[in-house]
Motif scaffolding. Structure first.
Motif, short mmCIF file in Angstrom:
data_model
loop_
_atom_site.label_atom_id
_atom_site.label_comp_id
_atom_site.label_asym_id
_atom_site.label_seq_id
_atom_site.Cartn_x
_atom_site.Cartn_y
_atom_site.Cartn_z
N VAL A 153 31.51 11.62 33.99
CA VAL A 153 31.77 11.26 32.96
C VAL A 153 32.18 13.07 31.77
O VAL A 153 31.57 13.47 32.67
CB VAL A 153 30.76 10.70 31.66
N VAL A 154 32.95 12.94 30.59
CA VAL A 154 32.73 13.81 30.27
C VAL A 154 32.33 13.75 28.82
O VAL A 154 32.52 12.81 27.78
CB VAL A 154 34.41 14.01 29.87
N VAL A 155 31.07 15.28 28.39
CA VAL A 155 30.45 15.18 27.19
C VAL A 155 30.65 16.53 26.44
O VAL A 155 30.87 17.38 26.82
CB VAL A 155 28.65 15.65 27.96
N ALA A 156 30.58 16.13 25.24
CA ALA A 156 31.05 16.67 24.06
C ALA A 156 30.20 17.00 23.03
O ALA A 156 29.10 16.18 23.32
CB ALA A 156 32.45 16.56 23.25
N VAL A 157 29.18 18.43 23.36
CA VAL A 157 27.84 18.18 23.20
C VAL A 157 28.01 18.33 21.94
O VAL A 157 28.42 20.11 21.68
CB VAL A 157 27.31 19.76 23.94
N ALA A 158 26.84 17.83 20.58
CA ALA A 158 27.07 18.58 19.17
C ALA A 158 26.62 20.09 19.19
O ALA A 158 25.50 20.74 19.56
CB ALA A 158 25.97 17.54 18.84
N TYR A 159 27.32 20.64 18.39
CA TYR A 159 26.75 22.18 18.07
C TYR A 159 25.74 22.13 17.93
O TYR A 159 25.01 21.10 16.76
CB TYR A 159 28.30 22.44 17.22
N GLY A 160 25.05 22.78 18.23
CA GLY A 160 22.95 23.28 17.75
C GLY A 160 22.20 22.64 18.27
O GLY A 160 21.86 22.86 18.04
N GLU A 161 22.18 21.21 19.25
CA GLU A 161 21.66 20.78 20.28
C GLU A 161 21.89 21.42 21.29
O GLU A 161 22.16 22.49 21.22
CB GLU A 161 21.80 19.22 20.27
N PHE A 162 20.72 21.40 21.82
CA PHE A 162 20.28 21.91 23.20
C PHE A 162 20.06 23.28 22.84
O PHE A 162 21.84 24.65 23.08
CB PHE A 162 21.64 21.59 24.29
N ASP A 163 19.36 24.22 22.01
CA ASP A 163 18.93 25.90 22.22
C ASP A 163 19.19 26.08 23.27
O ASP A 163 18.37 26.11 24.60
CB ASP A 163 17.58 25.58 21.37
N PRO A 164 19.97 26.89 23.55
CA PRO A 164 20.43 27.61 24.63
C PRO A 164 19.32 29.05 25.48
O PRO A 164 18.83 29.03 24.52
CB PRO A 164 21.85 28.50 24.81
N ARG A 165 19.02 28.94 26.53
CA ARG A 165 18.02 29.11 27.11
C ARG A 165 18.32 30.97 27.23
O ARG A 165 19.76 31.02 27.32
CB ARG A 165 17.56 29.10 28.43
#
Lengths: 340, 260
Positions: free
Chosen positions: B176-188
């Protein structure tokens, strides 16, 4: 690569996005696409995919489509990229549309990106102006480089020519267009080529409230990062003015306001009589979506904020003081009803 | 059953540093420093969280000139396992069609179970590449993903997708290909040792168009779209009048027939 005979391709298709109701942008596209078919002599074709969509097909005719293509099957409810993509591809290969316009919603962008690839179509994103030249080549204009420049994207050798169009840019098609012009269109049910057993995705749950449509609002109070998460002053002002709430991308990304209320690039274009910008710095990406407002008032504590260049009236001050004061003044005066 | 997770990243001009060319009055992107496309950081974090849960490896790919290696080093510093630079003059002039083809072939070659991308790039803002990758490979797609729940036993990934007015939960079969919503998943943040490794010792794998067997299917010639003209947008005329009291705002509200 083998050359494509572009002369085999004709007609302008508009993708009608259905989730229970039709997304307003679909009817905006139907109206604007008329300006293209008036020049090219092509048919304007509404593409309705979904389950039990006869009523929507009728509405597309009433709003001015020359023809409606209907793919009606439970497999199409709710929207999923893979069955919609497979169905669309089959229809394009069989019927060869020259131009396909799709609303730039999340679903529209998900669909467009999927379907442009197998047909090797040219796809332009986030378009705000459309036209055709003498050869029938779509001139898809979109803001570039943050909005300072309008780029015209063309697709000369491939078909269909596809574009996703930003919601709110165009006026919606009149629901009684066909009655007034005695236009008689036709509805054609097409063969459904998708089988549920072949689908590779499944919608487990869909939770959608009635979506706010800020594109039709006559008065808007819009908030930027300056509100620092506190919507109260802006909400009270909006209520006093009988205005809709809108927001910048920064505010939406923070989760303070729903994405359906985002104004600007990747959001919506609005055209209210009154636009009150509260705590908005005035980045060009935002200004682009509010440029069509009649009168703009800006409230910001930074005298150098670019928003003041894009406002008719500005007041330099703390929004947490200015908004309640203005709310009170407006309540004292009493507002006039919005002329709808 | 662990997952091979591939993340596509892109080097873009730093939007905050794009200046105006004093001679032409045009935006000068060429001299802006190149940075990792900000939404890609969210995709990297989402990938690392999936690896934390399911196990497996995170491989990063970018298409770009040799100096794009620097964004791969950043990803390695964040904790990604390996990286591939796909670089070839043949890619010049590619629009989203050949770009997504290239990334699709690379993901296939890497035997990806999941491909993650940022929602869109800040330099062209189309968001067309993630669904394009999925379409080229006939894989499932999940765009505008705000949350991810891996279901490795079922070979599925469930995403909470942001849609107008709400959300939907969609389960997709791998790959599957996922486009992650901008601003979600705060980068470590990058770990210090990993950062030193990334900057000093790490070398990405390098692939050309021929390595992916697509040398005749990329570049300007196969790109359906072309940029025609560019016009500077004339600013809308505004009065730009500053008032010094809240009371004074009543006047424009009268004029616009908002207040009586």
């Amino acid at each position: 690569m083998t050359e494509l005979d572009t002369s085999e391709y004709a007609d302008v298709w508009v993708f009608v996005e259905v989730h229970d109701d039709v997304m307003p942008v679909s009817w905006e596209l139907l109206a604007e696409a008329k300006t293209l078919t008036a020049k090219t002599g092509d048919d304007l074709v509404a593409l309705v995919i979904g389950e039990d969509v006869d009523g929507i097909a009728e509405e597309a005719l009433a709003r001015g489509a020359d023809r409606v293509l209907v793919a009606d099957d439970p497999v199409f409810e709710p929207y999923r990229a893979d069955p919609y993509g497979a169905q669309f591809r089959a229809m394009v290969e069989a019927r060869k549309p020259s131009i396909v316009l799709i609303g730039g919603t999340h679903t529209g962008r998900d669909f467009a990106g999927r379907v442009a690839v197998p047909t090797h179509a040219g796809l332009t994103a986030d378009v705000t102006e459309i036209d055709v030249d003498d050869e029938g080549i779509l001139q898809a204009r979109r803001p570039a480089f943050g909005g300072d420049i309008l780029a015209t994207i063309v697709c000369e050798d491939h078909r269909p020519q596809m574009a996703t169009i930003r919601p709110g840019v165009f006026e919606a098609a009149d629901p009684n267009y066909a009655c007034e012009t005695t236009l008689e269109g036709s509805i054609e049910r097409v063969e459904v080529v998708v089988d549920e057993a072949d689908c590779i995705s499944e919608v487990l749950e869909r939770v959608v409230d009635a979506t706010a449509d800020i594109t039709e609002a006559e008065r808007i109070v819009a908030v930027g990062a300056g509100i620092e998460g506190d919507l109260e002053p802006a909400l009270e002002l909006a209520e006093a003015l009988d205005a809709e709430l809108a927001a910048t991308r920064a505010v939406v990304d923070e989760g303070w306001v729903d994405g359906a209320r985002q104004v600007g690039q990747t959001g919506k274009t609005v055209r209210p009589d009154l636009y009150v910008a509260v705590g908005i710095s005035g980045a060009i990406q935002h200004v682009e979506g509010m440029n069509k407002s009649e009168t703009v008032i800006a409230i910001n504590d930074d005298p150098n904020a670019p928003i003041f260049d894009h406002a008719d009236y500005g007041i330099v001050g703390d929004l947490f003081d200015v908004c309640p004061q203005l709310t009170e003044l407006v309540q004292e005066r009493g507002i006039l009803e919005v002329a709808r | 059953m662990t997952w091979t997770i591939v993340v596509g990243v892109k080097q873009v001009p730093d939007a905050d540093e794009v200046g105006i060319d004093p001679d032409t009055g045009r935006l000068d992107r060429a001299n802006a420093p190149a940075v990792m496309n900000p939404p890609d950081r969210n995709a990297l974090e989402a990938a690392l969280e999936l690896r934390d849960t399911v196990g497996g490896s995170v491989l990063v790919i970018t298409m770009g000139p040799p100096n794009a290696t620097i964004v791969l080093e950043e990803a390695i510093a964040m904790g990604c396992d390996d990286a591939v630079l796909v670089s070839d003059r043949a890619f010049a002039g590619s629009d989203t069609w050949p770009t997504s083809l290239t990334l699709a072939r690379a993901a296939e070659t890497l035997e990806a179970d999941v491909v993650l991308c940022g929602e869109e790039t800040t330099d062209s803002s189309t968001g067309q590449v993630p669904p394009g990758i999925a379409a080229h490979n006939g894989w499932a797609q999940l765009t505008y993903a705000e949350e991810l729940e891996p279901q490795p036993d079922e070979g599925r990934l469930v995403a909470r997708r942001d849609v107008e007015g709400g959300y939907e939960l969609v389960a997709a079969q791998l790959p599957v290909v996922v486009a992650v919503a901008y601003g979600e998943f705060d980068p470590r943040p990058a770990g210090l040792h990993r950062k030193i490794f990334a900057e000093n010792d790490f070398e990405p794998r390098e692939w050309t168009a021929a390595d992916l067997d697509i040398e005749d299917e990329v570049g300007l010639d196969v790109s359906p779209t072309a940029v025609g003209t560019m016009e500077t947008v004339e600013p809308v005329e505004r009065r730009s009048e500053l008032v010094d009291s809240v009371n004074a705002l009543l006047e424009p509200l009268e004029e616009t027939e908002v207040v009586g």
